[in-house]
Design a protein around this motif. Sequence first.
Motif, PDB file in Angstrom:
ATOM      1  N   THR A   4      41.597  37.002  40.333  1.00 51.44           N
ATOM      2  CA  THR A   4      42.907  37.115  39.704  1.00 51.44           C
ATOM      3  C   THR A   4      42.785  37.021  38.193  1.00 51.44           C
ATOM      4  O   THR A   4      43.382  37.817  37.470  1.00 51.44           O
ATOM      5  CB  THR A   4      43.850  36.009  40.221  1.00 51.44           C
ATOM      6  OG1 THR A   4      43.947  36.119  41.640  1.00 51.44           O
ATOM      7  CG2 THR A   4      45.218  36.119  39.609  1.00 51.44           C
ATOM      8  N   ALA A   5      42.015  36.055  37.700  1.00 52.00           N
ATOM      9  CA  ALA A   5      41.817  35.913  36.256  1.00 52.00           C
ATOM     10  C   ALA A   5      41.142  37.157  35.694  1.00 52.00           C
ATOM     11  O   ALA A   5      41.567  37.685  34.659  1.00 52.00           O
ATOM     12  CB  ALA A   5      40.996  34.658  35.954  1.00 52.00           C
ATOM     13  N   THR A   6      40.126  37.633  36.361  1.00 58.56           N
ATOM     14  CA  THR A   6      39.422  38.832  35.905  1.00 58.56           C
ATOM     15  C   THR A   6      40.381  40.015  35.833  1.00 58.56           C
ATOM     16  O   THR A   6      40.403  40.749  34.846  1.00 58.56           O
ATOM     17  CB  THR A   6      38.246  39.167  36.852  1.00 58.56           C
ATOM     18  OG1 THR A   6      37.354  38.058  36.889  1.00 58.56           O
ATOM     19  CG2 THR A   6      37.495  40.400  36.376  1.00 58.56           C
ATOM     20  N   THR A   7      41.197  40.184  36.862  1.00 61.05           N
ATOM     21  CA  THR A   7      42.151  41.289  36.915  1.00 61.05           C
ATOM     22  C   THR A   7      43.170  41.201  35.782  1.00 61.05           C
ATOM     23  O   THR A   7      43.465  42.200  35.121  1.00 61.05           O
ATOM     24  CB  THR A   7      42.874  41.306  38.275  1.00 61.05           C
ATOM     25  OG1 THR A   7      41.892  41.447  39.305  1.00 61.05           O
ATOM     26  CG2 THR A   7      43.875  42.440  38.373  1.00 61.05           C
ATOM     27  N   GLN A   8      43.693  40.013  35.534  1.00 62.29           N
ATOM     28  CA  GLN A   8      44.684  39.832  34.475  1.00 62.29           C
ATOM     29  C   GLN A   8      44.074  40.081  33.089  1.00 62.29           C
ATOM     30  O   GLN A   8      44.708  40.711  32.243  1.00 62.29           O
ATOM     31  CB  GLN A   8      45.284  38.428  34.532  1.00 62.29           C
ATOM     32  CG  GLN A   8      46.234  38.235  35.687  1.00 62.29           C
ATOM     33  CD  GLN A   8      46.810  36.843  35.700  1.00 62.29           C
ATOM     34  OE1 GLN A   8      46.130  35.892  36.077  1.00 62.29           O
ATOM     35  NE2 GLN A   8      48.046  36.710  35.270  1.00 62.29           N
ATOM     36  N   ILE A   9      42.884  39.588  32.871  1.00 64.10           N
ATOM     37  CA  ILE A   9      42.215  39.777  31.586  1.00 64.10           C
ATOM     38  C   ILE A   9      41.890  41.248  31.376  1.00 64.10           C
ATOM     39  O   ILE A   9      42.120  41.804  30.298  1.00 64.10           O
ATOM     40  CB  ILE A   9      40.954  38.892  31.496  1.00 64.10           C
ATOM     41  CG1 ILE A   9      41.359  37.413  31.474  1.00 64.10           C
ATOM     42  CG2 ILE A   9      40.122  39.258  30.264  1.00 64.10           C
ATOM     43  CD1 ILE A   9      40.221  36.445  31.747  1.00 64.10           C
ATOM     44  N   ALA A  24      35.163  45.274  34.489  1.00 64.39           N
ATOM     45  CA  ALA A  24      35.166  43.842  34.178  1.00 64.39           C
ATOM     46  C   ALA A  24      33.856  43.331  33.602  1.00 64.39           C
ATOM     47  O   ALA A  24      33.827  42.291  32.957  1.00 64.39           O
ATOM     48  CB  ALA A  24      35.527  43.046  35.430  1.00 64.39           C
ATOM     49  N   SER A  25      32.764  44.052  33.807  1.00 66.39           N
ATOM     50  CA  SER A  25      31.477  43.553  33.328  1.00 66.39           C
ATOM     51  C   SER A  25      31.044  44.151  31.989  1.00 66.39           C
ATOM     52  O   SER A  25      30.057  43.718  31.411  1.00 66.39           O
ATOM     53  CB  SER A  25      30.394  43.825  34.373  1.00 66.39           C
ATOM     54  OG  SER A  25      30.239  45.226  34.530  1.00 66.39           O
ATOM     55  N   GLN A  26      31.788  45.126  31.486  1.00 67.78           N
ATOM     56  CA  GLN A  26      31.378  45.783  30.247  1.00 67.78           C
ATOM     57  C   GLN A  26      31.609  44.900  29.024  1.00 67.78           C
ATOM     58  O   GLN A  26      32.617  44.193  28.924  1.00 67.78           O
ATOM     59  CB  GLN A  26      32.116  47.112  30.076  1.00 67.78           C
ATOM     60  CG  GLN A  26      31.601  48.173  31.011  1.00 67.78           C
ATOM     61  CD  GLN A  26      32.322  49.482  30.813  1.00 67.78           C
ATOM     62  OE1 GLN A  26      33.495  49.580  31.143  1.00 67.78           O
ATOM     63  NE2 GLN A  26      31.625  50.458  30.279  1.00 67.78           N
ATOM     64  N   ASP A  27      30.683  44.978  28.087  1.00 68.29           N
ATOM     65  CA  ASP A  27      30.723  44.212  26.846  1.00 68.29           C
ATOM     66  C   ASP A  27      31.678  44.896  25.871  1.00 68.29           C
ATOM     67  O   ASP A  27      31.346  45.923  25.281  1.00 68.29           O
ATOM     68  CB  ASP A  27      29.312  44.131  26.266  1.00 68.29           C
ATOM     69  CG  ASP A  27      29.218  43.252  25.026  1.00 68.29           C
ATOM     70  OD1 ASP A  27      30.240  43.073  24.328  1.00 68.29           O
ATOM     71  OD2 ASP A  27      28.111  42.763  24.755  1.00 68.29           O
ATOM     72  N   ALA A  67      35.569  40.840  30.664  1.00 67.45           N
ATOM     73  CA  ALA A  67      36.609  40.195  31.476  1.00 67.45           C
ATOM     74  C   ALA A  67      35.968  39.164  32.416  1.00 67.45           C
ATOM     75  O   ALA A  67      36.523  38.085  32.630  1.00 67.45           O
ATOM     76  CB  ALA A  67      37.391  41.237  32.261  1.00 67.45           C
ATOM     77  N   ASP A  68      34.797  39.488  32.944  1.00 67.89           N
ATOM     78  CA  ASP A  68      34.094  38.539  33.817  1.00 67.89           C
ATOM     79  C   ASP A  68      33.734  37.251  33.079  1.00 67.89           C
ATOM     80  O   ASP A  68      33.923  36.156  33.609  1.00 67.89           O
ATOM     81  CB  ASP A  68      32.815  39.170  34.386  1.00 67.89           C
ATOM     82  CG  ASP A  68      33.083  40.178  35.493  1.00 67.89           C
ATOM     83  OD1 ASP A  68      34.170  40.136  36.095  1.00 67.89           O
ATOM     84  OD2 ASP A  68      32.183  41.003  35.748  1.00 67.89           O
TER      85      ASP A  68
END
Length: 83
Positions: A4-9, A24-27, A67-68
């Motif tokens: 949920t946090a990852t999705t929101q960010i 979510a893992s991209q810099d 995001a992760d």
Amino acid sequence: MSDTATTQILAFIKGRFPDVEIDASQDIFALGFVNSLFAMELVMFVEKTFSVTIPNTELQLDNFRSADSMAALVERCSAAVAV
């Protein structure tokens, strides 16, 4: 790490850059998306959205690269409050 946090960010980041495909893992720093103002907006977004205070020791670039990594930071900060 909270999905949920990852999705929101990730939604917050994508809201600023709607024409860019990002996962979510991209810099986001390496991709050139972050300037000093957006970095502060990220800190404020994370603190407000997840009701956490990010300690100065956690204000490190690596904690905001993706995001992760921000979701992991939220998890650590939330756990610290729960203790």
